[in-house]
Design a protein around this motif. Structure first.
Motif, PDB file in Angstrom:
ATOM      1  N   ILE A 249     -10.782  -4.672   6.527  1.00 44.94           N
ATOM      2  CA  ILE A 249     -11.466  -3.851   5.524  1.00 44.94           C
ATOM      3  C   ILE A 249     -10.816  -2.476   5.435  1.00 44.94           C
ATOM      4  CG2 ILE A 249     -13.658  -2.770   4.892  1.00 44.94           C
ATOM      5  CD1 ILE A 249     -15.049  -5.106   6.309  1.00 44.94           C
ATOM      6  N   ALA A 250     -10.444  -1.902   6.578  1.00 50.10           N
ATOM      7  CA  ALA A 250      -9.804  -0.589   6.566  1.00 50.10           C
ATOM      8  C   ALA A 250      -8.517  -0.614   5.757  1.00 50.10           C
ATOM      9  CB  ALA A 250      -9.528  -0.135   8.000  1.00 50.10           C
ATOM     10  N   HIS A 251      -7.731  -1.681   5.889  1.00 47.71           N
ATOM     11  CA  HIS A 251      -6.482  -1.760   5.132  1.00 47.71           C
ATOM     12  C   HIS A 251      -6.731  -1.993   3.646  1.00 47.71           C
ATOM     13  CE1 HIS A 251      -4.476  -1.954   9.053  1.00 47.71           C
ATOM     14  NE2 HIS A 251      -3.391  -1.595   8.388  1.00 47.71           N
ATOM     15  N   MET A 252      -7.837  -2.643   3.292  1.00 47.05           N
ATOM     16  CA  MET A 252      -8.159  -2.767   1.874  1.00 47.05           C
ATOM     17  C   MET A 252      -8.518  -1.390   1.307  1.00 47.05           C
ATOM     18  SD  MET A 252     -10.583  -5.460  -0.145  1.00 47.05           S
ATOM     19  CE  MET A 252     -12.177  -4.826   0.327  1.00 47.05           C
ATOM     20  N   HIS A 253      -9.297  -0.611   2.057  1.00 48.22           N
ATOM     21  CA  HIS A 253      -9.594   0.761   1.635  1.00 48.22           C
ATOM     22  C   HIS A 253      -8.300   1.564   1.523  1.00 48.22           C
ATOM     23  CE1 HIS A 253     -14.120   1.230   2.262  1.00 48.22           C
ATOM     24  NE2 HIS A 253     -13.866  -0.050   2.417  1.00 48.22           N
ATOM     25  N   LEU A 254      -7.395   1.339   2.475  1.00 47.54           N
ATOM     26  CA  LEU A 254      -6.136   2.058   2.483  1.00 47.54           C
ATOM     27  C   LEU A 254      -5.303   1.711   1.245  1.00 47.54           C
ATOM     28  CD1 LEU A 254      -4.393   3.982   4.070  1.00 47.54           C
ATOM     29  CD2 LEU A 254      -3.515   2.039   5.367  1.00 47.54           C
ATOM     30  N   ALA A 255      -5.290   0.437   0.867  1.00 48.73           N
ATOM     31  CA  ALA A 255      -4.575   0.035  -0.346  1.00 48.73           C
ATOM     32  C   ALA A 255      -5.149   0.736  -1.570  1.00 48.73           C
ATOM     33  CB  ALA A 255      -4.657  -1.488  -0.505  1.00 48.73           C
ATOM     34  N   ALA A 256      -6.482   0.815  -1.631  1.00 47.88           N
ATOM     35  CA  ALA A 256      -7.124   1.506  -2.749  1.00 47.88           C
ATOM     36  C   ALA A 256      -6.740   2.981  -2.774  1.00 47.88           C
ATOM     37  CB  ALA A 256      -8.638   1.349  -2.653  1.00 47.88           C
ATOM     38  N   PHE A 257      -6.685   3.607  -1.583  1.00 46.53           N
ATOM     39  CA  PHE A 257      -6.295   5.017  -1.513  1.00 46.53           C
ATOM     40  C   PHE A 257      -4.871   5.211  -2.031  1.00 46.53           C
ATOM     41  CE2 PHE A 257      -4.045   8.265   1.045  1.00 46.53           C
ATOM     42  CZ  PHE A 257      -4.656   9.395   0.526  1.00 46.53           C
ATOM     43  N   HIS A 258      -3.932   4.338  -1.618  1.00 47.05           N
ATOM     44  CA  HIS A 258      -2.546   4.466  -2.075  1.00 47.05           C
ATOM     45  C   HIS A 258      -2.435   4.224  -3.584  1.00 47.05           C
ATOM     46  CE1 HIS A 258      -1.015   5.190   1.848  1.00 47.05           C
ATOM     47  NE2 HIS A 258      -1.199   3.956   2.309  1.00 47.05           N
ATOM     48  N   GLU A 259      -3.261   3.316  -4.114  1.00 48.44           N
ATOM     49  CA  GLU A 259      -3.330   3.142  -5.570  1.00 48.44           C
ATOM     50  C   GLU A 259      -3.741   4.458  -6.226  1.00 48.44           C
ATOM     51  OE1 GLU A 259      -3.156   0.658  -7.924  1.00 48.44           O
ATOM     52  OE2 GLU A 259      -2.791  -1.165  -6.768  1.00 48.44           O
ATOM     53  N   GLU A 260      -4.728   5.093  -5.624  1.00 50.26           N
ATOM     54  CA  GLU A 260      -5.226   6.366  -6.141  1.00 50.26           C
ATOM     55  C   GLU A 260      -4.136   7.429  -6.125  1.00 50.26           C
ATOM     56  OE1 GLU A 260      -9.561   8.243  -5.414  1.00 50.26           O
ATOM     57  OE2 GLU A 260      -8.244   8.315  -3.679  1.00 50.26           O
ATOM     58  N   GLN A 261      -3.227   7.348  -5.143  1.00 48.83           N
ATOM     59  CA  GLN A 261      -2.134   8.311  -5.026  1.00 48.83           C
ATOM     60  C   GLN A 261      -0.898   7.908  -5.835  1.00 48.83           C
ATOM     61  OE1 GLN A 261      -2.677  11.213  -3.247  1.00 48.83           O
ATOM     62  NE2 GLN A 261      -4.746  10.326  -3.181  1.00 48.83           N
ATOM     63  N   SER A 262      -1.021   6.813  -6.608  1.00 50.86           N
ATOM     64  CA  SER A 262       0.082   6.308  -7.437  1.00 50.86           C
ATOM     65  C   SER A 262       1.308   5.960  -6.594  1.00 50.86           C
ATOM     66  CB  SER A 262       0.462   7.337  -8.514  1.00 50.86           C
ATOM     67  OG  SER A 262      -0.638   7.610  -9.349  1.00 50.86           O
ATOM     68  N   ASP A 263       1.053   5.298  -5.456  1.00 53.21           N
ATOM     69  CA  ASP A 263       2.134   4.854  -4.573  1.00 53.21           C
ATOM     70  C   ASP A 263       2.048   3.335  -4.440  1.00 53.21           C
ATOM     71  OD1 ASP A 263       3.927   4.300  -2.524  1.00 53.21           O
ATOM     72  OD2 ASP A 263       3.466   6.131  -1.418  1.00 53.21           O
TER      73      ASP A 263
END
Length: 353
Positions: A249-263
């Motif tokens: 779950i933490a890595h799914m949140h992390l993927a969402a965060f990187h999406e938010e950062q346009s990376d």
């Protein structure tokens, strides 16, 4: 590296109100009565020519931990700042580091050490600050760790990475010995992303965020910090399966965060980590259960309803309930389908696109 300066231990220093803070030591405690003194004494042993503050959060301990903290705060009023809760918030899904502690840290740099761990190197912070001051491309410093039992005896413990890390490496949330870390304070004047604040494992989010500010430096000349392995530890008390769910779950949140950062590269790497961790869990299912899951999948909720449900729980449910709900969804949908839905939710709903 700048030369170390022999100075007075923190316990013998007093600071003026206007003197800037160089390092904020951030601490979370819960029922650490038998360990907290050793932890706090390790802070007071630190020697430096800069100001250090200890920002300590107690999550409604019931064993006298808060009384010990009050005593230290009274004896060292220019060193300790306290946040003492009357109600346990971690059990309600609140990550105290992101919600209360780091936003209040005044230091240029932050160090972390939970109340059941401790340091034995009086030059720890001085060494790490020298690197951060002289090397602006380094966002995080860290070192070795030694596992210990409740009684303080050495125990086998597989620690974190023992080499330098690039910014891209940090974005991928590597395993780092948290109680050894000292890093740039990137939280002043900001509110961490929803995905960061609600993640099931907080420290991997910290390392990933720091990857946008520089790389990581492993310091071989630091003495080991001590990580206590005991039944009531926040992470070590969890079963292996539960730790895998939390990491997925933490890595799914992390993927969402990187999406938010346009990376997109970092986001895809985080999604792949989630798929890998999910696969480890799903492969443990018996064949009959897989068939039942497929049957359930055919009758499952519409995709948009699953997204709305996850969005709701992300904002309001305790962490353990999020894990249970995610476990159900993951077992009822093919992983790649689930994460395509999550990616769409990130873009179209949570980010308002």
């Amino acid at each position: 590296m700048a030369a170390l300066t022999m100075t007075t231990p923190l316990r013998d220093r007093e600071f003026g109100e206007d003197e800037p803070v160089k390092v904020s030591i951030c601490v979370i405690t819960f029922n650490h009565q038998h360990y907290i003194v050793q932890c706090l004494e390790g802070f007071l042993d630190q020697v430096s020519d800069f100001r250090i503050e200890v920002l300590i959060y107690d999550d409604a301990s019931t064993d006298g931990t808060a009384d010990i903290i009050r005593d230290y705060a009274a004896r060292y009023p220019t060193v300790f700042r306290t946040i003492l809760q009357a109600e346990n918030l971690y059990s309600k899904g609140v990550n105290p580091y992101f919600a209360y502690v780091m936003p209040k840290a005044n230091g240029e740099y932050i160090a972390i050490c939970d109340g059941d761990d401790y340091w034995c190197d009086p030059h720890k912070l001085e060494t790490q600050v020298a690197v951060l001051d002289s090397e602006p491309d380094v966002a995080l410093t860290y070192g070795p760790v030694q596992g210990i039992s409740e009684a303080g005896d050495p125990v086998a413990y597989v620690g974190g990475i023992e080499h330098d890390l690039s910014p891209a490496d940090l974005k991928n949330a590597p395993s780092i010995n948290t109680m050894t870390a000292c890093f740039r304070n990137i939280y002043r004047g900001t509110t961490p992303s929803l995905f960061i604040r609600t993640a099931t494992i907080g420290d991997v989010m910290v390392w990933s965020m720091l990857g946008y500010h520089g790389g990581g430096r492993y310091l071989t000349d630091l003495k080991p910090c001590f990580y206590r392995v005991h039944p009531n530890g926040i992470h070590s008390s969890k079963t292996h399966e539960r730790q895998l769910w939390m990491a997925a779950i933490a890595h799914m949140h992390l993927a969402a965060f990187h999406e938010e950062q346009s990376d997109p590269s970092a986001a895809n790497a985080a999604f792949q980590s989630t798929l890998y961790l999910s696969g480890l869990l799903l492969r443990s299912l018996p064949a009959e259960q897989i068939l039942r899951n497929f049957e359930t999948q055919l009758r499952s909720l519409p995709a948009e309803q699953i997204i709305r449900n996850f969005e709701t729980q992300l904002r309001s449910l305790p962490a353990e309930q999020i894990i249970r709900n995610f476990e159900t969804q993951l077992r009822e949908l093919p992983p790649r389908r689930l994460f395509k839905l999550w990616r769409r939710a990130v873009k179209n709903k949570l980010l308002g696109r």
